[in-house]
Motif scaffolding. Structure first.
Motif, PDB file in Angstrom:
ATOM      1  N   ARG A  14       0.821  -1.207   0.000  1.00 48.96           N
ATOM      2  CA  ARG A  14       0.000   0.000   0.000  1.00 48.96           C
ATOM      3  C   ARG A  14       0.858   1.260   0.000  1.00 48.96           C
ATOM      4  O   ARG A  14       0.467   2.285  -0.556  1.00 48.96           O
ATOM      5  CB  ARG A  14      -0.909   0.010   1.235  1.00 48.96           C
ATOM      6  N   ALA A  15       2.029   1.183   0.602  1.00 48.98           N
ATOM      7  CA  ALA A  15       2.908   2.356   0.649  1.00 48.98           C
ATOM      8  C   ALA A  15       3.678   2.541  -0.650  1.00 48.98           C
ATOM      9  O   ALA A  15       4.026   3.673  -1.013  1.00 48.98           O
ATOM     10  CB  ALA A  15       3.888   2.231   1.817  1.00 48.98           C
ATOM     11  N   PHE A  16       3.959   1.452  -1.373  1.00 48.46           N
ATOM     12  CA  PHE A  16       4.768   1.545  -2.589  1.00 48.46           C
ATOM     13  C   PHE A  16       4.059   0.838  -3.749  1.00 48.46           C
ATOM     14  O   PHE A  16       4.578  -0.146  -4.294  1.00 48.46           O
ATOM     15  CB  PHE A  16       6.149   0.923  -2.368  1.00 48.46           C
ATOM     16  N   PRO A  17       2.890   1.308  -4.144  1.00 47.11           N
ATOM     17  CA  PRO A  17       2.177   0.621  -5.243  1.00 47.11           C
ATOM     18  C   PRO A  17       2.901   0.714  -6.576  1.00 47.11           C
ATOM     19  O   PRO A  17       2.828  -0.205  -7.394  1.00 47.11           O
ATOM     20  CB  PRO A  17       0.823   1.334  -5.273  1.00 47.11           C
ATOM     21  N   GLU A  18       3.606   1.842  -6.818  1.00 47.48           N
ATOM     22  CA  GLU A  18       4.284   1.981  -8.098  1.00 47.48           C
ATOM     23  C   GLU A  18       5.439   1.006  -8.261  1.00 47.48           C
ATOM     24  O   GLU A  18       5.813   0.648  -9.383  1.00 47.48           O
ATOM     25  CB  GLU A  18       4.806   3.413  -8.269  1.00 47.48           C
ATOM     26  N   ALA A  19       6.020   0.541  -7.140  1.00 48.30           N
ATOM     27  CA  ALA A  19       7.113  -0.425  -7.223  1.00 48.30           C
ATOM     28  C   ALA A  19       6.625  -1.811  -7.603  1.00 48.30           C
ATOM     29  O   ALA A  19       7.429  -2.655  -8.010  1.00 48.30           O
ATOM     30  CB  ALA A  19       7.869  -0.486  -5.893  1.00 48.30           C
ATOM     31  N   TYR A  20       5.323  -2.058  -7.449  1.00 48.19           N
ATOM     32  CA  TYR A  20       4.751  -3.365  -7.767  1.00 48.19           C
ATOM     33  C   TYR A  20       3.981  -3.340  -9.081  1.00 48.19           C
ATOM     34  O   TYR A  20       3.125  -4.193  -9.317  1.00 48.19           O
ATOM     35  CB  TYR A  20       3.836  -3.819  -6.634  1.00 48.19           C
ATOM     36  N   ALA A  21       4.272  -2.359  -9.946  1.00 45.12           N
ATOM     37  CA  ALA A  21       3.642  -2.357 -11.263  1.00 45.12           C
ATOM     38  C   ALA A  21       4.051  -3.608 -12.029  1.00 45.12           C
ATOM     39  O   ALA A  21       5.129  -4.179 -11.816  1.00 45.12           O
ATOM     40  CB  ALA A  21       4.032  -1.101 -12.026  1.00 45.12           C
TER      41      ALA A  21
END
Length: 627
Positions: free
Chosen positions: A31-38
């Protein structure tokens, strides 16, 4: 058994944060780093991108906002007063230096034996300095250095601009940088393929869906010539150029202009103007965009489907689909903040080892803010009074309380606790400065009157000297590559000012970062130059590095020599060549040299007086006759 995994990598210094490392999986919070899990981000880059976001939050006083995603609204009460940002700005100023100079070795030498080489070096130095001024090089460096110091990595991109007729320089966030590193090689090696990628938000006004843009630079074998065209779906693409078919021969690919086909191997090679021997490789550029909805399945940034891509077109109408740049290098420079460990590629942020100290400092600031509320508005206890439970009491100027016979007011003084918290905050700030290796004098928090001597000041700057030396060592090679690439791009762009010029090694010299005693440097330079242990060129260079306002060392040397009449006299006595003396003074020698009229001494006559010239002659004759 539910054993906890221990993750040790280039970003494991952030494992102490629950939001960054899960207790069992060691992965950042989704939830804190959604862009890293694209879907297009490789798994090996998840922790790196998450680290950049955490460090950016410290730089922008948003750590509490980031922690709220896991710890709830209470995390927003965190007080952040910009200490990490102040550390970053200080380190950036030190690693940049007070000024930056482009120096080509040999350009400032006036007494060299090969005047052609000295003139070529001076010409290249002048052209590079003009480019740096036009391209605002110090500002671009400042942008990149702030990324490198704060996040650990910085990225430069160079490209030829046909409209401005010069190489352009851009800086990119390292979160957009995705190199394809060799699996069996050294991570410090230059990658053969580099991606710059980022997501574009939805644009409802233009009817555009969320997209992914990827710019790729790749080194590959030289292929036959290609031209811009369109496919069956109307998308711009590049297609090979073929010869016209005849009855006897089928169409074959056309070799590009300036390329040569090696009949023995079947490979194509070309001769670049900056190399001594031909090469078989070139750099290809691809600029494409994908809709995020089309990216399904097991893919990452290096394996995006080309059939879903929309290729961009540059200003000259060329489709950027494996466009041959006519370069034998990738014009992307990754600048690490620190020297990477063996077989590693990434640098480390200057804040890395001090983040826990910054967390403790923020907690102390939060407690101090709460304690100051009770100090400014003290807590009061009332005893011996008839208190109405429905009435609210407040303390302020002019407030009156009716107390009983033994009634009293009791105040609680919290100022000692606030004082302790403030002292603890100063201790934590000093601890963070020690960990980062920033002495108080470099932060400007030391009273200059408390420094016992200049030697003590120099000793206190020892940790900073070693820190900046290591940081500049990590940048030295990339600074040299930057200027080397600029020269090659000028030649590839066929700029008229660079016609016939052979590139030379150039250095980007960063100025001093500590207070410099200009008077002491001047005394050292003067003494050494008079003792003939250093040359005039070295003396001028030392003064420039000390911060003296000398814009052009070569012109300064010429102006000094133009007034060095005593040195010119010694040169005339040594060589007896008027032309060389005039050249030394920067003047033109007279065409004809008239011999000066001799002045003979007047000798006394025999009567003790002074005779005339005739008497002197007669005396000489008489003397000769008697003899």
């Amino acid at each position: 058994m539910g054993l906890k995994s221990l993750v040790i990598d280039a970003w494991s210094w952030l494992n102490y944060k629950p939001i960054f490392s899960d207790q069992t999986l060691g992965v950042p919070h989704r939830r804190a780093f959604p862009e890293a899990y694209a879907s297009w981000v490789p798994d090996t880059d998840v922790r790196r991108l998450s680290t950049y976001k955490v460090l950016a939050a410290y730089d922008n006083n948003q750590v509490g906002e980031l922690a709220e995603l896991r710890d709830g609204p209470a995390a927003r009460e965190r007080r952040e007063f910009g200490d990490p940002s102040m550390f970053i700005d200080t380190l950036v100023a030190h690693v940049m230096g007070r000024e930056q100079h482009i120096v080509v070795p040999g350009a400032d030498q006036t007494d060299t034996g090969n005047e052609t080489e000295a003139a070529a070096a001076e010409r290249i130095q002048e052209l590079l300095r003009e480019w740096a001024e036009d391209e605002l090089l110090p500002m671009r460096m400042l942008q990149c250095e702030r990324k490198a110091v704060g996040l650990g990595d910085g990225v430069y991109l160079l490209f030829w601009d046909p409209d401005k007729q010069r190489p352009r320089l851009r800086t990119y966030d390292p979160g957009f940088y995705f190199p394809v590193l060799p699996e069996d090689g050294d991570g410090a090696d230059f990658p053969e393929r580099v991606h710059l990628a980022w997501e574009l938000p939805e644009d409802k006004a233009r009817g555009l869906k969320p997209r992914l843009r990827r710019i790729t630079y790749e080194m590959d074998w030289i292929r036959p010539a290609t031209a811009s065209g369109v496919d069956r779906e109307g998308r711009p693409v590049r297609a090979p150029v073929m010869t016209e078919a005849t009855d006897d021969t089928p169409p074959v690919p056309v070799i590009g202009q300036g390329d040569t086909l090696d009949e023995a191997s079947g490979a194509v090679y070309r001769q670049y103007p900056w190399n001594d021997r031909p090469t078989y490789r070139t750099c290809y550029l691809t600029d494409a965009t994908w809709e995020l909805g089309d990216l399904t399945g097991p893919i990452d940034i290096d394996s995006l489907p080309t059939d879903k891509a929309r290729f961009a077109t540059n200003g000259t109408g060329e489709v950027l689909d494996h466009l041959d740049l006519m370069l034998d290098f990738i014009p992307v420079l990754h600048t690490p903040n620190t020297v990477p460990p063996a077989e590693e590629h990434w640098g480390q942020s200057s804040l890395a080892k001090a983040l826990q100290a910054f967390d403790e400092l923020a907690s102390t600031d939060t407690d101090s803010a709460r304690a100051s509320a009770t100090t400014g508005l003290p807590m009061v206890a009332i005893s011996g009074a008839n208190i109405d439970p429905k009435q609210q009491y407040g303390v302020g100027p002019g407030t009156m309380f009716k107390l009983g016979e033994n009634g009293k007011l009791t105040t609680i003084d919290t100022s000692p606790a606030l004082r302790e918290l403030r002292e603890h905050g100063h201790d934590l700030a000093d601890r963070a400065a020690n960990v980062v290796r920033l002495p108080a004098v470099s932060l400007g928090t030391m009273d200059p009157s408390k420094v016992p001597s200049g030697y003590a000041l120099e000793l206190s700057l020892g940790p900073l000297d070693s820190l900046i030396s290591g940081m500049r060592l990590a940048r030295a090679h990339k600074d040299t590559l930057l200027l080397r690439f600029v020269q090659r791009l000028f030649l590839a762009g066929q700029h008229p000012d660079w016609e016939g010029i052979t590139p030379l090694p150039a250095k980007l010299v960063r100025g001093p970062y500590t207070p410099t005693d200009k008077g002491a440097v001047l005394e050292q330079v003067t003494t050494a130059y008079k003792a003939k242990v250093i040359s005039l060129e070295t003396a001028i260079r030392m003064l420039v590095e000390a911060g003296w306002p000398i814009e052009d060392a070569a012109k300064e040397i010429e102006q000094i020599q133009a007034r060095s009449f005593e040195d010119a006299r010694l040169l005339a006595d040594a060589l007896g060549n008027v032309d060389e003396v005039a050249e030394f003074l920067g003047r033109q020698a007279p065409e004809e040299q008239a011999a000066p009229t001799p002045i003979l001494p007047v000798l006394p006559n025999r009567e003790g007086g002074q005779g005339s010239e005739n008497a002197l002659t007669q005396g000489q004759q008489g003397s000769g006759g008697n003899e």
